[in-house]
Design an enzyme around this catalytic site. Structure first.
Site, PDB file in Angstrom:
ATOM      1  N   GLU A 271       6.795   4.317   8.545  1.00 10.65           N
ATOM      2  CA  GLU A 271       7.364   2.942   8.479  1.00 10.65           C
ATOM      3  C   GLU A 271       7.194   2.162   7.258  1.00 10.65           C
ATOM      4  O   GLU A 271       7.968   1.331   6.947  1.00 10.65           O
ATOM      5  CB  GLU A 271       6.788   2.332   9.642  1.00 10.65           C
ATOM      6  CG  GLU A 271       7.513   2.930  10.998  1.00 10.65           C
ATOM      7  CD  GLU A 271       6.923   2.038  12.262  1.00 10.65           C
ATOM      8  OE1 GLU A 271       8.076   1.830  13.036  1.00 10.65           O
ATOM      9  OE2 GLU A 271       5.882   1.307  12.295  1.00 10.65           O
ATOM     10  N   GLY A 272       6.089   2.230   6.728  1.00 14.06           N
ATOM     11  CA  GLY A 272       5.621   1.387   5.426  1.00 14.06           C
ATOM     12  C   GLY A 272       4.141   1.360   5.431  1.00 14.06           C
ATOM     13  O   GLY A 272       3.590   2.665   5.468  1.00 14.06           O
TER      14      GLY A 272
ATOM     15  N   LEU B 119      -1.119   4.323   5.257  1.00 12.23           N
ATOM     16  CA  LEU B 119       0.312   4.628   5.964  1.00 12.23           C
ATOM     17  C   LEU B 119       0.678   3.874   7.434  1.00 12.23           C
ATOM     18  O   LEU B 119      -0.355   3.968   8.198  1.00 12.23           O
ATOM     19  CB  LEU B 119       0.726   6.084   5.952  1.00 12.23           C
ATOM     20  CG  LEU B 119       0.553   6.959   4.857  1.00 12.23           C
ATOM     21  CD1 LEU B 119       0.956   8.090   5.031  1.00 12.23           C
ATOM     22  CD2 LEU B 119       1.790   6.316   3.795  1.00 12.23           C
ATOM     23  N   LYS B 120       1.627   3.318   7.481  1.00 16.30           N
ATOM     24  CA  LYS B 120       2.092   2.759   8.821  1.00 16.30           C
ATOM     25  C   LYS B 120       2.837   3.660   9.556  1.00 16.30           C
ATOM     26  O   LYS B 120       3.838   4.136   9.084  1.00 16.30           O
ATOM     27  CB  LYS B 120       2.724   1.382   8.617  1.00 16.30           C
ATOM     28  CG  LYS B 120       3.074   0.655   9.953  1.00 16.30           C
ATOM     29  CD  LYS B 120       3.803  -0.519   9.676  1.00 16.30           C
ATOM     30  CE  LYS B 120       4.035  -1.382  11.250  1.00 16.30           C
ATOM     31  NZ  LYS B 120       4.309  -0.333  12.469  1.00 16.30           N
ATOM     32  N   LEU B 121       2.090   4.146  10.665  1.00 17.60           N
ATOM     33  CA  LEU B 121       2.766   5.141  11.592  1.00 17.60           C
ATOM     34  C   LEU B 121       3.599   4.866  12.761  1.00 17.60           C
ATOM     35  O   LEU B 121       3.302   3.475  13.194  1.00 17.60           O
ATOM     36  CB  LEU B 121       1.734   6.157  11.725  1.00 17.60           C
ATOM     37  CG  LEU B 121       0.917   6.765  10.803  1.00 17.60           C
ATOM     38  CD1 LEU B 121      -0.345   7.677  11.240  1.00 17.60           C
ATOM     39  CD2 LEU B 121       1.827   7.606   9.801  1.00 17.60           C
TER      40      LEU B 121
END
Length: 611
Positions: free
Chosen positions: A493-494, A351-353
């Site tokens: 975010e992505g 997970l892009k945090l």
């Protein structure tokens, strides 16, 4: 009547079981017949304990573990370990068996977290959220969302249902593990949440401490404990049901009455939505508890079941990495790569945090260092995180994201506030989400493949309490995409996608680490602002590839104030730009996020990044 080939003699169908609503026994039997196809898979091979109400919920109610008198001999029973060694319990395998015991007044169905074939080896973790006086199910919701995020940081996905009484149940599919270990993990999770939110959470049973708070009851993971099964009726004044929920449904509930469901409503919910807890039954959803990686570590690595510890007799392990260190920076991509898309060897999806990049150095007796992406030490600005890192074994170095959390979402703006302003704010939690391990005490591990570094990371953090947690990661692309969509409302975010076989080498990182964001969000450096220094109109941005854009449309008043506050210390004397007229150049880099749209492209400002 005949059900599944068995003849049932159903009696006293008009006896009132719920006097307040006048609900008779016949309606109870009709309800269980309507939901049995969804209910039975959640009971499969689990011994059932009953709450019997043969004369209704306002008469005598008692617990029955042994088969109730009158149970047909064709209903399956199993021996269950007990202190006496003589306990035998029912296992419900068919609609006929379910109706047979319901006909005997068995209103509530409770099961353990393990199967009869493997006693005390749990394949499910449960957290029972029970509101104290002055709290309600909406208070439980707040705690459930906090727990969901903490579980996600440990790589665990949670599903939720009402208890059918006052609170909520969180259910987590796990790879089989001893009940004692699951109970220990659940207790540590609850205790850590209480430490961070003492005004909201309690993890001990004392009722005096529960006023206005929610008990996170971790004890139901004990091998001897049971939990109300999904779709079971409850022996409450109203014929309420322990009902599965969608997370989005829970989040948008405006009143506690929105989370109360009765036997008259649940069959229609099932027809409309199916079994919302069906994913719990998929063995592919199960994940190991933290600290129990599926594969052994490489030869010479520390044991994966326990974190590295300081050497005996006061000897200090050598710290092999010192700040600053160069970090790997993922390149932006327009699509999530396939599992063989980064040179073979598999891909790890994380997970892009939304936070500050941070390399955390645990340095024994010296203060911890939190190195930002630009090399600055963030420790003085974030004392709680620095203190947590200082408690780690000396020599441990983590590559991580420093995040803030508020109202069920990542709150990047809280990181931009002053230390004093954050301390005065309520409901803001800081965290350090580690996604890579650079060094162990006395050992630089950057040359190891990512898969090995991930195993060592999970081992190193296995017994470390929040606010430090490992990032949620998987090698399954479809699962990663599902996570990204399911957690979108939290501000994820992505995805960051990494070659699983690659070592940690900053040079050439863009070939083995890539990041995918929703939309066309990009990073750029602010070179100057236009308009008055106190009320900027627009930004002049320079992309990493050298292109320059003036942001359009004009900044909103809120954006203008935020830019002025952060840019003011960096503004140089007024100047004239040949393309944009009067400007205030910046004397030091300031990063921003923006989107490019249209042809020719124009830049729309999103926000500044304080890191």
């Amino acid at each position: 009547m005949t059900v599944d080939g068995h003849t049932l003699a159903l009696s006293h169908l008009d006896k009132v079981y719920y006097p307040r609503t006048g609900t008779p026994k016949g309606e109870v039997l009709r309800y269980y017949a309507a939901v049995h196809a969804a209910l039975l898979p959640h009971l499969r091979d689990r011994p059932v304990s009953f709450l019997r109400c043969p004369d209704g919920v306002e008469a005598e109610v008692f617990v029955a573990k042994n088969p109730p008198p009158g149970t047909p001999d064709w209903v399956r029973t199993v021996d269950v370990p007990s202190n006496t060694g003589e306990l035998r319990q029912v296992v419900l395998e068919s609609g006929a068996a379910l109706l047979a015991v319901a006909n005997l007044g068995c209103l509530e169905l409770h099961v353990p977290q393990w199967h009869a074939a493997r006693p005390a080896l749990a394949d499910r973790l449960v957290l029972d959220l029970d509101p104290g006086e002055g709290a309600d199910v909406l208070t439980c919701r707040t705690v459930a969302l906090l727990l969901r995020e903490r579980l996600a940081a440990d790589g665990l996905a949670a599903w939720v249902k009402t208890s059918g009484s006052k609170g909520l149940h969180l259910l987590v599919p796990i790879e089989p593990a001893p009940s004692a270990r699951v109970s220990g993990y659940a207790k540590a999770l609850a205790a850590a949440l209480e430490a961070e939110h003492p005004e909201l959470v309690v993890h001990t049973m004392a009722k005096a401490r529960r006023r206005g708070r929610v008990l996170v009851d971790w004890s139901q993971n004990n091998a001897k404990k049971t939990t109300a099964a999904p779709y079971t009726l409850r022996a409450r004044p109203l014929p309420t049901v322990s009902t599965p929920l969608a997370w989005a449904e829970l989040e948008r509930a405006a009143d506690e009455r929105d989370l109360v469901f009765t036997l008259a409503e649940v069959p229609d919910r099932l027809a409309a939505h199916g079994d919302l807890l069906a994913p719990l039954l998929d063995p592919e959803r199960a994940r190991p508890l933290p600290g129990a990686p599926a594969a052994p570590p490489p030869t010479g690595s520390p044991p994966t079941g326990s974190p590295p510890t300081r050497r005996a007799q006061g000897a200090r392990p050598a710290q092999v990495l010192h700040p600053p260190v160069e970090v790997m920076r993922p390149a932006a991509v327009a699509a999530v790569p396939p599992a063989d898309g980064l040179g073979g060897g598999g891909v790890q999806y994380e997970l892009k945090l939304d936070g500050f990049r941070c390399v955390a150095f645990a340095r024994g007796g010296r203060p911890a260092c939190l190195q930002s992406r630009g090399g600055r030490d963030l420790a003085p600005e974030f004392p709680p995180i620095a203190a947590a890192v200082a408690r780690l074994p000396e020599g441990l170095v983590l590559d991580a994201e420093l995040v803030a959390w508020r109202d069920g979402r990542f709150a990047f703006g809280e990181l931009l506030r002053t230390r004093r302003a954050r301390a005065a704010a309520t409901g803001v939690a800081l965290g350090l989400i580690a996604f890579d391990l650079l060094a162990l005490p006395g050992r630089d591990v950057r040359a190891l493949p990512l898969t090995d570094r991930r195993r060592l990371l999970l081992a190193a953090l296995a017994d470390v309490p929040p606010p430090i947690r490992p990032v949620m990661a998987t090698t399954d692309r479809a699962e990663a995409l599902e996570w990204m969509e399911r957690l979108a409302d939290t501000g994820v975010e992505g995805l960051v996608c990494k070659a699983a076989a690659a070592p940690y080498r900053p040079r050439g990182a863009g070939r083995v680490w890539v990041k995918y964001r929703r939309g066309d969000t990009l990073d750029a450096t602010v070179r100057a602002v236009t308009g008055p220094a106190a009320h900027p109109h627009a930004l002049i941005l320079q992309l990493d590839d050298g292109r320059v854009f003036l942001t359009t449309p004009r900044l909103t008043p809120v954006q203008s104030r935020e830019v002025a506050e952060l840019a003011r210390p960096l503004l140089g004397p007024p100047a004239t730009d040949p393309d944009h007229g009067p400007v205030h150049p910046l004397t030091a880099p300031l990063r921003a996020e923006f989107t490019l749209t249209g042809r020719p492209p124009s830049a729309t400002f999103l926000r500044l990044r304080g890191d």
